[in-house]
Scaffold this motif. Structure first.
Motif: not given
Length: 224
Positions: A154-158, A162-165
Motif C-alpha cells: 500500500p502507498v500513502r494515497k491508499d 498527506p504527501l511528504e517531501s
C-alpha cells in the motif's frame, strides 16, 4: 627492456580502454547485454595480446582497440536512429509471466528454466509465482516484476495520507572519516557534525563506522 615494454603497453592499454569506456557511455558498463559481454571479452583479448605478444606493438594494439571502439560507437548510433535494429543488436525484453500465467514457450526461447526464473523473482523480493501478474526478462538478464493487486504494498494515497517531501540521503562518515563534500552539500560543517555526535554520546569521529543524514529523519549513526 622487456619488462619496460610490458609496463608501457599496460599503461597505454589502461588509458585507451578508459577513454573508450567513457566515450561509449555508462550503459556499456551497467547494462551488460550479450553484445556488450562479447565486446568486453574482445577488448580484453586485444589488450592482452598486445602485452605478451612480442610481434604486437603499441601501435598495433592501439589501432585494433580504436577500430573496435569505432565499430561499437557506430553500433550505438545505429540502434538510436533505427529502432528496428535494436532487437537484432541489443535484443528485446520477453514476457515470462503474463496475467499470472507462466509462458513456457517464451521461457524455452530464452533458455530459462523454472529454477532460474524463481531465482530472478527472489532477487526482486518475490517468493511465489502466484504473487506475480507480469514478469519481464530484460535484455541485460534481469527481471522486472509487477505484482498482483493483492500482493502490492500500500502507498500513502491508499490511506488518504498527506504527501511528504522526499529527501535525498547523504553519507557523511565512512569508516571513521568525514566526507566533506557531502557534508558541504547538506549545508553543515565539521563543528555541527561533532555537536550532533555529542548528543548521541559519541565524542570522536573515529568511533563512527557509518553515518548518514537526510532532512526528514536527521542523523543516523552506527559505530564500530
Amino acid at each position: 627492456m622487456e619488462y619496460g615494454a610490458i609496463l608501457l603497453e599496460t599503461f597505454f592499454g589502461f588509458i585507451i580502454l578508459f577513454i573508450l569506456a567513457k566515450s561509449l557511455g555508462k550503459t556499456q558498463i551497467k547494462q551488460l547485454t550479450a553484445f556488450d559481454f562479447i565486446s568486453a571479452l574482445i577488448l580484453g583479448e586485444l589488450v592482452g595480446n598486445g602485452l605478451y605478444d612480442k610481434e604486437v606493438g603499441i601501435l598495433h594494439m592501439g589501432f585494433a582497440v580504436i577500430l573496435w571502439g569505432v565499430l561499437l560507437y557506430v553500433t550505438e548510433i545505429i540502434t538510436q536512429k533505427y529502432k528496428k535494429s535494436r532487437s537484432l543488436l541489443e535484443g528485446s525484453p520477453s514476457i515470462m509471466i503474463h496475467k499470472g500465467k507462466i509462458q513456457r514457450e517464451q521461457m524455452r526461447k530464452a533458455k530459462l528454466d523454472m529454477n532460474q526464473l524463481l531465482h530472478l523473482l527472489r532477487s526482486k523480493g518475490v517468493f511465489s509465482v502466484k504473487e506475480v501478474e507480469y514478469a519481464i526478462l530484460e535484455t541485460d538478464g534481469t527481471v522486472s516484476v509487477l505484482k498482483k493487486t493483492n500482493y502490492q504494498s500500500p502507498v500513502r494515497k491508499d490511506f488518504n495520507l498527506p504527501l511528504e517531501s522526499v529527501a535525498l540521503t547523504f553519507m557523511i562518515i565512512n569508516d571513521g572519516e568525514i566526507l566533506y563534500d557531502n557534508l558541504s552539500e547538506i549545508g553543515y560543517d565539521k563543528a555541527w557534525l561533532e555537536e550532533e555526535l555529542k548528543k548521541e554520546e559519541v565524542y570522536s569521529i573515529r568511533d563512527v563506522f557509518y553515518a548518514e543524514y537526510d532532512k526528514n529523519n536527521g542523523l543516523y549513526i552506527q559505530g564500530f
